[in-house]
Write a protein that holds these residues in place. Structure first.
Motif, short mmCIF file in Angstrom:
data_model
loop_
_atom_site.label_atom_id
_atom_site.label_comp_id
_atom_site.label_asym_id
_atom_site.label_seq_id
_atom_site.Cartn_x
_atom_site.Cartn_y
_atom_site.Cartn_z
N ALA A 36 -68.66 -15.52 -57.58
CA ALA A 36 -67.44 -15.70 -58.36
C ALA A 36 -66.85 -17.09 -58.11
CB ALA A 36 -66.43 -14.61 -58.02
N SER A 37 -66.87 -17.53 -56.86
CA SER A 37 -66.29 -18.84 -56.54
C SER A 37 -67.12 -19.99 -57.10
CB SER A 37 -66.14 -19.00 -55.03
OG SER A 37 -67.39 -19.13 -54.40
N ARG A 38 -68.39 -19.72 -57.40
CA ARG A 38 -69.27 -20.75 -57.96
C ARG A 38 -69.31 -20.70 -59.49
NH1 ARG A 38 -73.46 -22.17 -53.55
NH2 ARG A 38 -72.46 -21.28 -51.72
N GLY A 39 -68.44 -19.89 -60.08
CA GLY A 39 -68.28 -19.91 -61.53
C GLY A 39 -69.16 -18.95 -62.31
N ALA A 40 -69.70 -17.92 -61.67
CA ALA A 40 -70.51 -16.94 -62.41
C ALA A 40 -69.68 -16.32 -63.53
CB ALA A 40 -71.03 -15.86 -61.46
N ALA A 41 -70.31 -16.10 -64.66
CA ALA A 41 -69.62 -15.54 -65.82
C ALA A 41 -69.18 -14.10 -65.59
CB ALA A 41 -70.51 -15.62 -67.05
N GLN A 42 -69.98 -13.36 -64.83
CA GLN A 42 -69.68 -11.96 -64.56
C GLN A 42 -70.33 -11.56 -63.24
OE1 GLN A 42 -71.72 -9.08 -66.98
NE2 GLN A 42 -70.17 -7.52 -66.64
N VAL A 43 -69.58 -10.84 -62.43
CA VAL A 43 -70.11 -10.29 -61.18
C VAL A 43 -69.72 -8.83 -61.13
CG1 VAL A 43 -70.15 -10.42 -58.66
CG2 VAL A 43 -69.84 -12.52 -60.01
N VAL A 44 -70.71 -7.95 -60.98
CA VAL A 44 -70.47 -6.52 -60.83
C VAL A 44 -70.90 -6.14 -59.42
CG1 VAL A 44 -71.04 -4.21 -61.67
CG2 VAL A 44 -70.87 -6.12 -63.29
N ALA A 45 -69.94 -5.66 -58.65
CA ALA A 45 -70.18 -5.25 -57.27
C ALA A 45 -70.18 -3.73 -57.20
CB ALA A 45 -69.11 -5.82 -56.35
N VAL A 46 -71.28 -3.14 -56.71
CA VAL A 46 -71.41 -1.69 -56.68
C VAL A 46 -71.51 -1.22 -55.24
CG1 VAL A 46 -72.80 0.30 -57.41
CG2 VAL A 46 -72.62 -1.72 -58.89
N ASP A 47 -70.68 -0.25 -54.90
CA ASP A 47 -70.74 0.38 -53.58
C ASP A 47 -70.23 1.81 -53.72
OD1 ASP A 47 -71.08 -0.95 -50.57
OD2 ASP A 47 -70.03 0.97 -50.59
N GLN A 48 -70.76 2.70 -52.88
CA GLN A 48 -70.36 4.10 -52.98
C GLN A 48 -69.11 4.43 -52.17
OE1 GLN A 48 -73.44 6.69 -51.59
NE2 GLN A 48 -73.31 6.01 -49.48
N HIS A 49 -68.66 3.52 -51.34
CA HIS A 49 -67.51 3.78 -50.49
C HIS A 49 -66.23 3.26 -51.14
CE1 HIS A 49 -70.10 5.13 -47.28
NE2 HIS A 49 -70.85 4.07 -47.47
N MET A 50 -65.28 4.16 -51.34
CA MET A 50 -64.04 3.81 -52.01
C MET A 50 -63.29 2.70 -51.27
SD MET A 50 -62.04 3.93 -54.49
CE MET A 50 -62.38 5.33 -55.51
N GLY A 51 -63.32 2.72 -49.94
CA GLY A 51 -62.64 1.67 -49.18
C GLY A 51 -63.19 0.29 -49.49
N CYS A 52 -64.50 0.20 -49.62
CA CYS A 52 -65.13 -1.09 -49.97
C CYS A 52 -64.73 -1.53 -51.37
CB CYS A 52 -66.65 -0.98 -49.86
SG CYS A 52 -67.26 -0.82 -48.17
N VAL A 53 -64.77 -0.60 -52.30
CA VAL A 53 -64.42 -0.91 -53.69
C VAL A 53 -62.97 -1.36 -53.79
CG1 VAL A 53 -64.18 0.07 -56.00
CG2 VAL A 53 -66.22 0.58 -54.64
N GLN A 54 -62.07 -0.65 -53.11
CA GLN A 54 -60.66 -1.05 -53.13
C GLN A 54 -60.46 -2.43 -52.51
OE1 GLN A 54 -59.00 2.41 -51.19
NE2 GLN A 54 -58.40 3.32 -53.15
N PHE A 55 -61.17 -2.69 -51.42
CA PHE A 55 -61.07 -4.00 -50.77
C PHE A 55 -61.55 -5.10 -51.70
CE2 PHE A 55 -62.71 -7.46 -48.16
CZ PHE A 55 -61.61 -7.72 -47.35
N ILE A 56 -62.67 -4.89 -52.37
CA ILE A 56 -63.19 -5.89 -53.31
C ILE A 56 -62.21 -6.13 -54.45
CG2 ILE A 56 -65.02 -6.39 -55.00
CD1 ILE A 56 -66.94 -4.85 -53.09
N LYS A 57 -61.67 -5.05 -54.98
CA LYS A 57 -60.70 -5.20 -56.09
C LYS A 57 -59.48 -5.99 -55.65
CE LYS A 57 -61.93 -1.11 -58.78
NZ LYS A 57 -61.49 0.19 -59.33
N LYS A 58 -58.95 -5.67 -54.47
CA LYS A 58 -57.77 -6.38 -53.98
C LYS A 58 -58.09 -7.85 -53.72
CE LYS A 58 -54.26 -6.47 -50.35
NZ LYS A 58 -54.12 -7.89 -50.53
N THR A 59 -59.20 -8.10 -53.07
CA THR A 59 -59.58 -9.49 -52.76
C THR A 59 -59.83 -10.28 -54.04
OG1 THR A 59 -60.54 -8.75 -50.67
CG2 THR A 59 -61.18 -10.94 -51.45
#
Length: 151
Positions: A36-59
């Motif tokens: 994302a910081s290098r300008g990718a048009a789209q990044v989809v991050a997949v993880d099964q743990h809700m804590g990880c997903v929430q952390f990624i969304k917040k960050t």
């Protein structure tokens, strides 16, 4: 060290702008943020743990990475139902995952990688995927191995 080495390799193979990236077993999102910081048009991050997903969304929100989407899902189910293709796919499963060899198979069977795309699978020394279809090379950095796959 391993992540820096990986991005040094990718800098020679990929143009980050307009890149559509899939980050499997994303964890805290480290690889996703790099793209994302290098300008990718789209990044989809997949993880099964809700804590990880929430952390990624917040960050992602804190860093204004509006092209980064976090998805809570089992990676194998996600790959089976995904209808989008990507330019780059990165997978960093738990090193002791007994189905690690299925990841490249699913990616290519489901045609999730663009014809000129690249997949990188991170794994430990005990995993050998060099005999799998589409395998191109392997790099070792300390105890981390990156196996590369291409159509």
């Amino acid at each position: 060290m391993a992540k820096e080495a990986l991005f040094n390799i990718l800098n020679h193979h990929l143009s980050f702008e307009d890149l559509r990236v899939l980050d499997l077993f994303a964890g805290t999102g480290n690889i996703s943020y790099e793209f994302a910081s290098r300008g990718a048009a789209q990044v989809v991050a997949v993880d099964q743990h809700m804590g990880c997903v929430q952390f990624i969304k917040k960050t992602a929100a804190d860093l204004s990475f509006d092209r980064l989407t976090a998805v809570k899902a089992d990676v194998f189910r996600f790959l089976n139902y995904c209808r989008q293709d990507f330019d780059f796919i990165f997978a960093d499963p738990p090193y002791d995952l007994n189905r690690i060899h299925l990841l490249p198979e699913l990616v290519f069977t489901k045609k999730l990688l663009q014809p000129n795309g690249l997949m990188v699978l991170e794994h430990g020394a005990e995993t050998n995927v060099s005999g799998l279809p589409h395998f191109t090379e392997q790099r070792k950095y300390g105890k981390v191995y990156f196996s590369f796959f291409a159509p």
